[in-house]
Design an enzyme around this catalytic site. Structure first.
Site, PDB file in Angstrom:
ATOM      1  N   LEU A   1       0.824  -1.220   0.000  1.00 20.10           N
ATOM      2  CA  LEU A   1       0.000   0.000   0.000  1.00 20.10           C
ATOM      3  C   LEU A   1       0.852   1.262   0.000  1.00 20.10           C
ATOM      4  O   LEU A   1       0.327   2.368  -0.150  1.00 20.10           O
ATOM      5  CB  LEU A   1      -0.938   0.007   1.210  1.00 20.10           C
ATOM      6  CG  LEU A   1      -2.251  -0.754   1.067  1.00 20.10           C
ATOM      7  CD1 LEU A   1      -3.089  -0.593   2.333  1.00 20.10           C
ATOM      8  CD2 LEU A   1      -3.036  -0.270  -0.145  1.00 20.10           C
ATOM      9  N   ARG A   2       2.173   1.094   0.205  1.00 16.70           N
ATOM     10  CA  ARG A   2       3.123   2.229   0.167  1.00 16.70           C
ATOM     11  C   ARG A   2       2.845   3.286   1.223  1.00 16.70           C
ATOM     12  O   ARG A   2       3.423   4.373   1.174  1.00 16.70           O
ATOM     13  CB  ARG A   2       3.128   2.896  -1.210  1.00 16.70           C
ATOM     14  CG  ARG A   2       3.560   1.979  -2.336  1.00 16.70           C
ATOM     15  CD  ARG A   2       5.026   1.614  -2.231  1.00 16.70           C
ATOM     16  NE  ARG A   2       5.464   0.824  -3.387  1.00 16.70           N
ATOM     17  CZ  ARG A   2       5.985  -0.395  -3.284  1.00 16.70           C
ATOM     18  NH1 ARG A   2       6.170  -0.950  -2.105  1.00 16.70           N
ATOM     19  NH2 ARG A   2       6.386  -1.046  -4.357  1.00 16.70           N
TER      20      ARG A   2
ATOM     21  N   ASN B   1       6.752  -3.355   4.350  1.00 14.46           N
ATOM     22  CA  ASN B   1       7.985  -2.677   3.904  1.00 14.46           C
ATOM     23  C   ASN B   1       7.721  -1.228   3.508  1.00 14.46           C
ATOM     24  O   ASN B   1       7.924  -0.816   2.373  1.00 14.46           O
ATOM     25  CB  ASN B   1       8.639  -3.450   2.745  1.00 14.46           C
ATOM     26  CG  ASN B   1       7.746  -3.573   1.536  1.00 14.46           C
ATOM     27  OD1 ASN B   1       6.529  -3.510   1.648  1.00 14.46           O
ATOM     28  ND2 ASN B   1       8.338  -3.750   0.372  1.00 14.46           N
TER      29      ASN B   1
ATOM     30  N   ASP C   1       8.966  -9.154   3.649  1.00 17.81           N
ATOM     31  CA  ASP C   1       8.840  -9.209   2.192  1.00 17.81           C
ATOM     32  C   ASP C   1       9.678  -8.153   1.476  1.00 17.81           C
ATOM     33  O   ASP C   1       9.780  -7.010   1.903  1.00 17.81           O
ATOM     34  CB  ASP C   1       7.393  -9.025   1.763  1.00 17.81           C
ATOM     35  CG  ASP C   1       7.247  -9.225   0.264  1.00 17.81           C
ATOM     36  OD1 ASP C   1       7.604 -10.315  -0.193  1.00 17.81           O
ATOM     37  OD2 ASP C   1       6.836  -8.287  -0.429  1.00 17.81           O
TER      38      ASP C   1
ATOM     39  N   HIS D   1       9.477 -14.320   1.733  1.00 17.78           N
ATOM     40  CA  HIS D   1      10.066 -13.978   0.428  1.00 17.78           C
ATOM     41  C   HIS D   1      11.336 -14.816   0.324  1.00 17.78           C
ATOM     42  O   HIS D   1      12.268 -14.611   1.082  1.00 17.78           O
ATOM     43  CB  HIS D   1      10.362 -12.478   0.415  1.00 17.78           C
ATOM     44  CG  HIS D   1      11.179 -12.004  -0.749  1.00 17.78           C
ATOM     45  ND1 HIS D   1      10.693 -11.144  -1.702  1.00 17.78           N
ATOM     46  CD2 HIS D   1      12.456 -12.258  -1.106  1.00 17.78           C
ATOM     47  CE1 HIS D   1      11.632 -10.894  -2.603  1.00 17.78           C
ATOM     48  NE2 HIS D   1      12.719 -11.553  -2.254  1.00 17.78           N
TER      49      HIS D   1
ATOM     50  N   HIS E   1       4.865 -15.589  -3.408  1.00 16.66           N
ATOM     51  CA  HIS E   1       5.166 -15.493  -4.850  1.00 16.66           C
ATOM     52  C   HIS E   1       6.149 -16.535  -5.411  1.00 16.66           C
ATOM     53  O   HIS E   1       7.264 -16.213  -5.806  1.00 16.66           O
ATOM     54  CB  HIS E   1       5.627 -14.085  -5.237  1.00 16.66           C
ATOM     55  CG  HIS E   1       6.607 -13.413  -4.302  1.00 16.66           C
ATOM     56  ND1 HIS E   1       7.748 -14.019  -3.864  1.00 16.66           N
ATOM     57  CD2 HIS E   1       6.592 -12.191  -3.743  1.00 16.66           C
ATOM     58  CE1 HIS E   1       8.397 -13.193  -3.075  1.00 16.66           C
ATOM     59  NE2 HIS E   1       7.715 -12.078  -2.974  1.00 16.66           N
TER      60      HIS E   1
ATOM     61  N   ASN F   1      10.434  -9.019  -8.728  1.00 14.46           N
ATOM     62  CA  ASN F   1      11.226 -10.015  -8.019  1.00 14.46           C
ATOM     63  C   ASN F   1      10.300 -10.865  -7.162  1.00 14.46           C
ATOM     64  O   ASN F   1       9.616 -10.310  -6.312  1.00 14.46           O
ATOM     65  CB  ASN F   1      12.273  -9.310  -7.142  1.00 14.46           C
ATOM     66  CG  ASN F   1      13.259 -10.279  -6.549  1.00 14.46           C
ATOM     67  OD1 ASN F   1      13.355 -11.416  -6.998  1.00 14.46           O
ATOM     68  ND2 ASN F   1      13.974  -9.851  -5.530  1.00 14.46           N
TER      69      ASN F   1
ATOM     70  N   ASP G   1       0.877  -9.348  -5.253  1.00 11.02           N
ATOM     71  CA  ASP G   1       2.145  -8.631  -5.054  1.00 11.02           C
ATOM     72  C   ASP G   1       2.066  -7.236  -5.693  1.00 11.02           C
ATOM     73  O   ASP G   1       3.031  -6.739  -6.282  1.00 11.02           O
ATOM     74  CB  ASP G   1       3.340  -9.416  -5.607  1.00 11.02           C
ATOM     75  CG  ASP G   1       4.668  -8.906  -5.043  1.00 11.02           C
ATOM     76  OD1 ASP G   1       4.665  -7.977  -4.214  1.00 11.02           O
ATOM     77  OD2 ASP G   1       5.723  -9.440  -5.447  1.00 11.02           O
TER      78      ASP G   1
ATOM     79  N   HIS H   1       4.759   1.824  -8.262  1.00 11.25           N
ATOM     80  CA  HIS H   1       5.970   2.640  -8.385  1.00 11.25           C
ATOM     81  C   HIS H   1       5.661   3.890  -9.192  1.00 11.25           C
ATOM     82  O   HIS H   1       4.893   3.842 -10.152  1.00 11.25           O
ATOM     83  CB  HIS H   1       7.098   1.858  -9.069  1.00 11.25           C
ATOM     84  CG  HIS H   1       7.739   0.850  -8.181  1.00 11.25           C
ATOM     85  ND1 HIS H   1       8.490   1.192  -7.084  1.00 11.25           N
ATOM     86  CD2 HIS H   1       7.715  -0.499  -8.207  1.00 11.25           C
ATOM     87  CE1 HIS H   1       8.920   0.107  -6.478  1.00 11.25           C
ATOM     88  NE2 HIS H   1       8.458  -0.950  -7.135  1.00 11.25           N
TER      89      HIS H   1
END
Lengths: 442, 328
Positions: free
Chosen positions: A76-77, A107, A165, A192, A245, A291, A318, A322
């Site tokens: 969700l940034r 993260n 992650d 991850h 993933h 990734n 995932d 960006h």
């Protein structure tokens, strides 16, 4: 309560008329009317004249009503990069993709590694989130892999899983301690899997395509070697583990073998690993850079087969927003990650269901009931007495994926311009209308 | 020629032959004259945009542009706005506003030249993009081999050394095969990219493979890339097993190297100093070939544009064709 959603507006009272109701977990596949009163499913059957007061009737002939989707892997940034995504835009994107619950990865900046950050995010969700949001806490403080974060406090604050992650927990001793701590509240670690030494400076799958392009490759062994280690430790601690993933054949073989030995393992695959391969990278478009990287066709086919056979139980996006300027660079300079909430179902329906490779019920369960169970979340079900967590999709008409129309703040999708079916028309999350397709609804 | 020269995949054998004929006929002897300049690209602007250290490629492009009478501007990353954090996209858009005719770019990342081509109307020449390609090096290598051997079809060439990190190797694998040569890569497994067989070349792990070769193409050991990674047990052991010296010659076998050489690493000092290598011929060829590339990329595309416009009189291109004949 492990999930949070804004309680804005009234709960929905409506009749979804003449719709194909499809919920494999409840064993339903019939064409009829579904009545929702004050956010609860009250009738599955011809509504006739028994309409609740003020009920809006939605003519849903030819449409498909599914249990709402659950995403175990959303970035969700927020906090930190609200220019790329925030609680409001991210959950709107989720609703537009048919999701009713999403799990936010930790993260962020600051990292979600203590109960106070979770509490403050839950507060934001309570005012801004149009779908349920659950929070994944970081395994290690600052995701640095050195010290465990406040796992017990975060479990108390409602964390549904723990994950570093984006990076692996390289110190096996710390990972073991994390399993032991998470085991106390029976929460899974979502891992991850990547061996940093093997991944090196790689930016795409290692193979013929990377050799042609001259790009440094990430070998499949980078993932599978770490999957093997993680499964061994989880098995030894009898702890729950979720492998995030998955991208390659050997990881699948290791998971199958670990289950035979009694490991409590769930796992996920992304829509892009199910539908794209490293040959898509040949044009050096950074919207194909993520990734783990897109692998070869053999791996993709194995992932599809594992989804059908049940080795893979969940599909997760995932979703990794960006900013345009970060992706508008030469391939090697661009960050890893693509968005996926708004394209997941249409892409999977078109590429896997319509082609006959995977049945609709496998896709729906892998996007809804299975992930809900994996992280102990409310299971969306189309059944009388259940809260309405539904999505209505059009599987007949084709549309073109247009990033400009996304609810997400970011545009980094590998599917721009692709013609697909399975457009989401409406999403009801926690009994409220979370999304309505303005273009096609009358 | 196409609009841009980004990859050896942009050219077929006929294009290569024709381009190198231009280099041979029109430009090779120019350097031997007292007056080393022709008016061919007078009024044209060439920007050399270099994001990596380079001696021969940048010198050779600059000299090539100047000898064609173009206005040549050199932009080095370390002394430009790039150091202030400007993105490649913005640098390109800025330079494009000067309306250059040609942008020559050297960049540490794969696909950078193709990326620049998206944001400029200029013709873009790839002077090396990371570990991707180095097509002008490949063309000058083919030119040098033609000068030495004539017909190249059937010639057996070994590309030896740090293939993993080499853009020169990648372009040459493509280009040499287009000319009908048989390519074998010779290196320890750690210096060969996984999956490289897909490019059509054979693979060998020992210098024994050199025995029936006509050409040994040596690559520079990119020591700077080996500092943080253990590709090899040690450089000493590598040298003992993979250094090419005079003992590997015989039967008219010739040695090429794109430079700069690591004397005493991939090539013995004796071989470097001997007449059996074509290294300086390659440098000389580089100038003529780059002049030919710049000339042809302008003239061919101007002619194509005129043709597309349906005109009978070829304005710019006719003048330039006349200019080059003034060389003769």
């Amino acid at each position: 309560m492990t999930t949070t959603i804004a309680k804005r507006g009234t709960k929905a009272t409506l009749i979804i008329a003449d719709v194909r109701v499809f919920d494999p977990a409840s064993g339903i596949d019939i064409t009829t009317d579904v009545t929702v009163e004050k956010g609860v499913i009250t009738r599955i059957g011809p509504a006739g004249k028994s309409r609740p007061q003020g009920a809006q009737v939605i003519d849903a002939r030819g449409l498909l009503l599914l249990p709402g989707f659950v995403d175990l892997h959303t970035h969700l940034r927020s906090p930190g990069r609200e220019d790329e995504e925030d609680m409001a835009s991210g959950t709107r994107a989720a609703a537009a993709g048919g999701y009713v619950t999403i799990c936010a990865m930790p993260n962020t900046d600051p990292v979600v590694d203590n109960a106070a950050v979770i509490a403050s995010l839950a507060e934001v969700a309570e005012s801004d989130a149009v779908v349920r949001v659950a929070f994944v806490g970081a395994i290690s403080r600052g995701q640095k892999g050195e010290h465990l974060s406040d796992l017990w406090d975060m479990a108390g604050a409602g964390a549904v899983a723990f994950s570093d992650d984006g990076r692996p927990v390289t110190d096996s001793g710390i990972l073991r301690s994390a399993f032991q701590a998470a085991h106390m509240s029976d929460l899974p670690l979502s891992l991850h899997c990547e061996d940093p030494g093997l991944a090196g400076a790689g930016v795409m799958n290692e193979g013929e395509v990377s050799a042609r392009l001259g790009l440094a490759g990430i070998p499949c062994a980078s993932e599978s070697a770490d999957v093997a280690r993680n499964l061994e430790i989880a098995l030894y601690e009898n702890a729950r583990v979720h492998i995030a993933h998955i991208s390659c054949i050997r990881s699948l073989e290791l998971i199958s073998a670990a289950r035979v030995s009694g490991a409590r393992v769930t796992c996920e695959v992304t829509p892009h690993h199910l539908t794209l391969t490293d040959t898509n990278v040949a044009g050096l478009d950074s919207c194909f850079k993520m990734n783990p990287p897109l692998r070869g066709e053999d791996d993709r086919m194995a992932l599809v087969a594992a989804l059908v056979s049940g080795v893979i139980d969940c599909i997760a996006t995932d979703h990794a927003p960006h900013a345009a300027q970060e992706k508008d660079t030469p391939f090697e300079e661009a960050p890893f990650g693509v968005i996926g909430l708004e394209t997941a179902f249409p892409v999977l329906f078109t590429e896997l269901v319509e082609t006959g490779e995977v049945s609709l019920d496998v896709i729906v369960q892998a996007m809804s009931s299975n992930p809900a169970k994996a992280f102990g979340l409310p299971v969306p079900a189309i059944s009388v007495g259940e809260e309405a967590n539904l999505c209505l999709v059009d599987t007949l008409n084709e549309f073109e994926i247009d990033p400009a129309s996304f609810q997400s703040k970011s545009r980094n999708t590998p599917y721009a311009g692709r013609k697909v079916k399975g457009c989401v028309q409406m999403t009801l999350a926690a009994g409220r209308v979370a999304y309505r397709n303005e273009l096609t609804s009358s | 020629m196409n609009r841009h020269l980004l990859s050896m995949n942009d050219l077929d054998r006929e294009d290569i032959e024709s381009l190198l004929a231009t280099a041979r006929v029109d430009f090779l002897d120019l350097s031997k004259r007292d007056i080393k300049k022709v008016p061919t690209l007078r009024g044209r602007t060439v920007i050399d945009l270099f994001y990596e250290k380079s001696t021969r490629t940048s010198t050779s492009f600059e000299l090539a542009g100047k000898r064609l009478s173009a206005d040549v501007i050199n932009v080095k990353a370390d002394s430009s706005a790039v150091g202030k954090g400007e993105s490649l996209k913005d640098t390109t858009l800025t330079l494009n506003a000067y309306r250059p005719d040609i942008i020559v770019i050297r960049h540490p990342h794969v696909g950078a030249a193709a990326f620049v081509a998206r944001f400029t109307e200029a013709h873009v020449i790839n002077a090396g993009d990371g570990m991707g390609e180095h097509p002008t090096q490949c063309l000058l290598d083919i030119f040098s081999l033609q000068q030495e051997f004539g017909e190249l079809g059937g010639l057996k060439v070994a590309i030896v050394g740090d293939v993993l990190h080499s853009r020169v190797a990648r372009s040459n694998i493509i280009g040499f095969q287009k000319m009908g040569m048989k390519v074998t890569l010779v290196a320890p497994p750690a210096l060969l990219p996984r999956g490289v067989e897909a490019l059509g070349a054979g693979v060998a792990n020992s210098l024994d493979a050199l025995e029936d070769m006509d050409v040994i193409y040596l690559l520079r050991m990119q020591k700077e890339r080996h500092e943080d990674a253990n590709y090899l047990p040690s450089m000493r052991e590598y040298i003992a097993r993979y250094q090419v010296g005079l003992e590997h010659l015989g039967g008219g076998r010739k040695v090429l190297h794109p430079g700069p050489i690591n004397r005493g690493v991939e090539i013995s000092a004796a071989l470097a100093d001997s007449g059996e290598n074509l290294i300086l011929q390659q440098v000389e060829a580089g100038l003529a070939v780059r002049m030919a590339i710049m000339y042809r990329i302008i003239v061919d595309n101007a002619a194509a544009a005129v043709e597309a416009a349906g005109e009978t009189t070829a304005g710019a291109s006719e003048a330039e064709v006349k200019n080059i004949h003034a060389v003769g």
